[in-house]
Scaffold this motif. Structure first.
Motif, PDB file in Angstrom:
ATOM      1  N   VAL A 190      64.180  33.879  -2.086  1.00  0.00           N
ATOM      2  CA  VAL A 190      64.779  33.337  -2.486  1.00  0.00           C
ATOM      3  C   VAL A 190      66.112  32.411  -1.852  1.00  0.00           C
ATOM      4  N   GLU A 191      65.359  32.635  -0.347  1.00  0.00           N
ATOM      5  CA  GLU A 191      66.605  31.803   0.763  1.00  0.00           C
ATOM      6  C   GLU A 191      65.997  30.136   0.742  1.00  0.00           C
ATOM      7  N   ASP A 192      64.970  29.732   0.206  1.00  0.00           N
ATOM      8  CA  ASP A 192      64.168  28.764  -0.060  1.00  0.00           C
ATOM      9  C   ASP A 192      64.459  27.699  -0.805  1.00  0.00           C
ATOM     10  N   TYR A 193      66.098  28.372  -1.703  1.00  0.00           N
ATOM     11  CA  TYR A 193      66.804  27.624  -2.592  1.00  0.00           C
ATOM     12  C   TYR A 193      66.654  26.310  -2.282  1.00  0.00           C
ATOM     13  N   PRO A 194      68.276  26.149  -1.866  1.00  0.00           N
ATOM     14  CA  PRO A 194      68.960  25.121  -1.341  1.00  0.00           C
ATOM     15  C   PRO A 194      67.885  23.544  -0.491  1.00  0.00           C
ATOM     16  N   ARG A 195      66.687  24.180  -0.121  1.00  0.00           N
ATOM     17  CA  ARG A 195      65.905  23.277   0.296  1.00  0.00           C
ATOM     18  C   ARG A 195      64.759  22.544  -0.579  1.00  0.00           C
ATOM     19  N   LEU A 196      64.293  23.518  -1.476  1.00  0.00           N
ATOM     20  CA  LEU A 196      63.443  23.428  -2.550  1.00  0.00           C
ATOM     21  C   LEU A 196      64.626  22.345  -3.837  1.00  0.00           C
ATOM     22  N   LEU A 197      66.258  22.858  -3.907  1.00  0.00           N
ATOM     23  CA  LEU A 197      66.495  21.577  -4.379  1.00  0.00           C
ATOM     24  C   LEU A 197      66.746  20.197  -4.045  1.00  0.00           C
ATOM     25  N   ARG A 198      67.443  20.087  -2.435  1.00  0.00           N
ATOM     26  CA  ARG A 198      67.181  18.984  -2.231  1.00  0.00           C
ATOM     27  C   ARG A 198      65.824  18.306  -2.348  1.00  0.00           C
ATOM     28  N   GLN A 199      64.487  19.125  -2.209  1.00  0.00           N
ATOM     29  CA  GLN A 199      63.417  18.017  -2.110  1.00  0.00           C
ATOM     30  C   GLN A 199      62.713  17.730  -3.982  1.00  0.00           C
ATOM     31  N   SER A 200      62.844  18.482  -4.564  1.00  0.00           N
ATOM     32  CA  SER A 200      63.559  18.438  -5.664  1.00  0.00           C
ATOM     33  C   SER A 200      64.044  16.923  -6.650  1.00  0.00           C
ATOM     34  N   LEU A 201      65.348  17.328  -6.188  1.00  0.00           N
ATOM     35  CA  LEU A 201      65.929  15.856  -6.680  1.00  0.00           C
ATOM     36  C   LEU A 201      65.518  14.964  -5.438  1.00  0.00           C
ATOM     37  N   ALA A 202      64.758  14.605  -4.671  1.00  0.00           N
ATOM     38  CA  ALA A 202      64.583  13.216  -3.914  1.00  0.00           C
ATOM     39  C   ALA A 202      63.580  13.180  -4.530  1.00  0.00           C
ATOM     40  N   SER A 203      63.188  13.984  -4.895  1.00  0.00           N
ATOM     41  CA  SER A 203      61.497  13.224  -5.487  1.00  0.00           C
ATOM     42  C   SER A 203      62.396  12.894  -7.331  1.00  0.00           C
ATOM     43  N   VAL A 204      62.765  12.573  -7.636  1.00  0.00           N
ATOM     44  CA  VAL A 204      63.092  11.974  -9.256  1.00  0.00           C
ATOM     45  C   VAL A 204      64.103  11.165  -8.670  1.00  0.00           C
ATOM     46  N   ALA A 205      63.916  10.628  -7.271  1.00  0.00           N
ATOM     47  CA  ALA A 205      64.920   9.134  -6.486  1.00  0.00           C
ATOM     48  C   ALA A 205      64.703   8.151  -8.335  1.00  0.00           C
ATOM     49  N   PRO A 206      65.475   6.538  -8.127  1.00  0.00           N
ATOM     50  CA  PRO A 206      64.972   5.490  -9.069  1.00  0.00           C
ATOM     51  C   PRO A 206      63.892   5.376  -7.846  1.00  0.00           C
ATOM     52  N   PRO A 207      63.071   4.612  -9.004  1.00  0.00           N
ATOM     53  CA  PRO A 207      61.389   3.504  -8.349  1.00  0.00           C
ATOM     54  C   PRO A 207      61.976   2.691  -7.576  1.00  0.00           C
ATOM     55  N   GLY A 208      62.739   1.918  -6.755  1.00  0.00           N
ATOM     56  CA  GLY A 208      63.643   1.039  -6.330  1.00  0.00           C
ATOM     57  C   GLY A 208      63.751   1.581  -4.690  1.00  0.00           C
ATOM     58  N   CYS A 209      64.139   2.954  -5.294  1.00  0.00           N
ATOM     59  CA  CYS A 209      64.627   4.231  -3.605  1.00  0.00           C
ATOM     60  C   CYS A 209      64.326   2.926  -2.552  1.00  0.00           C
ATOM     61  N   LYS A 210      63.961   3.026  -0.704  1.00  0.00           N
ATOM     62  CA  LYS A 210      63.252   2.777  -0.149  1.00  0.00           C
ATOM     63  C   LYS A 210      63.522   4.136   1.079  1.00  0.00           C
ATOM     64  N   GLY A 211      62.481   4.673   1.737  1.00  0.00           N
ATOM     65  CA  GLY A 211      62.852   4.944   2.417  1.00  0.00           C
ATOM     66  C   GLY A 211      63.523   7.092   1.712  1.00  0.00           C
ATOM     67  N   ARG A 212      64.043   7.522   2.780  1.00  0.00           N
ATOM     68  CA  ARG A 212      64.657   8.869   2.276  1.00  0.00           C
ATOM     69  C   ARG A 212      65.372   8.885   1.007  1.00  0.00           C
ATOM     70  N   PRO A 213      65.647   9.586   0.599  1.00  0.00           N
ATOM     71  CA  PRO A 213      66.750   9.220  -0.445  1.00  0.00           C
ATOM     72  C   PRO A 213      68.153  10.284  -0.079  1.00  0.00           C
ATOM     73  N   ARG A 214      69.127   9.511  -0.970  1.00  0.00           N
ATOM     74  CA  ARG A 214      70.471   9.526  -0.177  1.00  0.00           C
ATOM     75  C   ARG A 214      70.924  10.500  -1.699  1.00  0.00           C
ATOM     76  N   VAL A 215      71.104  12.093  -1.290  1.00  0.00           N
ATOM     77  CA  VAL A 215      71.525  13.317  -2.147  1.00  0.00           C
ATOM     78  C   VAL A 215      73.432  13.343  -1.962  1.00  0.00           C
TER      79      VAL A 215
END
Length: 469
Positions: A190-215
């Motif tokens: 279960v230890e991967d949850y924070p990394r997976l959470l960040r990946q999941s949130l970054a993957s639904v960034a707004p369409p106009g987002c450029k570069g690595r999304p800021r969360v």
């Protein structure tokens, strides 16, 4: 009689517990008592606390932690995961539908007034599709067990499900104190949850987002009962922890105050309720939100997770329609059943509930945390009579369910082990795919015979092990 998850009627260990049972039999009770004290010290030093609002003693408290893990077989977990995924996908489809075409209402599968008169339904979301089409990015589905292969969904948490920090800290504590157990048992991570959470949130960034999304994680502040979790998750994800006062709308973007000036945020994981999110749209007196964030959101320039308006799926009257909702959007019967539910707004159901109130669990449709409910079999005659009056005055505010024989797992007490009732909250991440963390948070009723597992009502937690094949 409650189903014992560790032992059979012949007092033999069930297969998932075989290795643990043999290990426990070789342990010295005094040694395990010291380990329990060690665990409490770890939690105290780490600062894993919560506050209970409205109590005379509102000081930060430790959630009691039990050192005996709850163990789930891989086969059992696969069945649960399939049902959870089906349900979460149906919830997202339902939210998209009620804020757009409302086909489920037109089909007569759910009453229009249950949606449109619901305080959690936000007209401001009508016609708007969030980035990626995802409404519920993080979901907690509360599940109870009553038998060998009998699992039921007790409720859905589609707005701001809490408790995941305890899942992670429970695992870290167990690995620190009992490394030999993890060598004996192949436990899924279960230890991967924070990394997976960040990946999941970054993957639904707004369409106009450029570069690595800021969360960023948006917290109401240090006085919130779950503030520890907010700061923990921000730290584990490596993102900013912000309050409303740290943010402002500038040039159509939500920007965060930094030492270099204001910088744009792309994704906000908010732990602030809808009412307080934007004082220009919702409660004007709110000092917790960001004035104008809803305009930025509707313009497609920020992602808010979870989306405003998702709280309607936490409503227990909506819950009672989930079997119809799942079938309507997936074309299949629900793999995970609901607990049978009486809608007190319906006259025939109200009559039955009033006549059998001492046998039932009665809950407020918007209630949470074990508040505003009556457990009939453990209530006094006076409590039942008083609750009946509230029920008769506002029947639409309540649902009722039978008193289930929740499964038990062992907890460690000074004399050895004792069975206690539990539920389970698995955590689900939704983006372009669904990721279910293997296990989740097991909450346990520490009082003998109690069915109330909430920490605010005296419950504790356990590490939850899902075994590999």
């Amino acid at each position: 009689m409650a189903f014992d998850e560790m032992l059979t009627a012949e007092n033999l260990p069930r297969p998932p517990y075989q290795n643990y049972h043999e290990w426990y039999a070789a342990q010295d009770t005094a040694h395990l008592i010291r380990k329990t004290q060690d665990a409490e010290n770890i939690f105290r030093k780490t600062g894993i606390t919560f506050a209970v609002y409205g109590h005379a003693d509102s000081a930060e408290k430790l959630i009691p932690f039990d050192i005996i893990p709850r163990i789930i077989a891989a086969r059992e977990w696969r069945r649960l995961a399939q049902g959870i995924e089906q349900r979460v996908l149906a919830i997202n489809a339902f939210l998209d539908d009620i804020y757009h075409k409302q086909e489920i209402i037109r089909a007569g599968r759910i009453p229009r007034e249950l949606i449109e008169k619901n305080v959690a339904f936000l007209p401001q979301m009508i016609g708007f599709k969030p980035p990626g089409g995802v409404y519920t990015h993080i979901v907690g589905t509360d599940i109870v067990r009553t038998g060998e292969d009998q699992f039921y969904v007790l409720e859905d948490n589609a707005r701001t499900p809490s408790g995941v920090s305890y899942m992670l800290e429970n695992r870290e504590t167990m690995m620190q104190m009992f490394p030999e157990l993890f060598a004996l048992n192949k436990v899924q991570r279960v230890e991967d949850y924070p990394r997976l959470l960040r990946q999941s949130l970054a993957s639904v960034a707004p369409p106009g987002c450029k570069g690595r999304p800021r969360v960023a994680v948006l917290t109401p502040g240090i006085y919130n009962s779950a503030y520890y979790e907010h700061s923990f998750l921000a730290d584990q994800m490596g993102v900013e922890l912000v309050e409303g006062s740290d943010l402002r709308v500038i040039d159509g973007r939500v920007k965060m105050r930094t030492t270099r000036g204001y910088e744009a945020i792309d994704v906000i994981y908010r732990r602030v309720d809808d009412d307080f999110l934007d004082p220009l749209t919702f409660r004007s007196e709110s000092a917790l939100g960001i004035p104008g964030i809803m305009d930025v959101y509707r313009a497609g320039n920020i992602t808010i997770a979870n989306a405003p308006g998702t709280g309607i799926c936490d409503d227990k009257a909506i819950y009672s329609y989930m079997p119809e909702i799942v079938e309507f959007y997936t074309g299949r019967k629900a793999l995970l059943e609901n607990v049978p539910t009486w809608r007190c707004a319906e006259p025939a159901s109200l009559k039955y509930v009033l006549e059998h109130i001492d046998e039932l669990v009665v809950k407020e449709v918007h209630g949470s945390g074990g508040y505003g409910m009556l457990v009939g079999p453990t209530a006094t005659k006076k409590e039942c009579e008083e609750f009946s009056q509230k029920l008769a005055a506002k029947p639409h505010n309540y649902i009722a369910q039978p008193t289930l024989a929740l499964s038990t797992v062992p907890i460690f007490v000074n004399k050895g082990v004792a069975p206690r009732h539990v539920d389970l909250r698995p955590y689900v991440l939704v983006s372009d795919k669904v990721k279910i963390i293997p296990g989740g948070l097991t909450r346990v009723a520490l009082k003998q015979g109690s069915l109330v597992v909430n920490s605010s009502q005296g419950g504790g937690t356990k590490d939850t092990w899902v075994l590999e094949d």
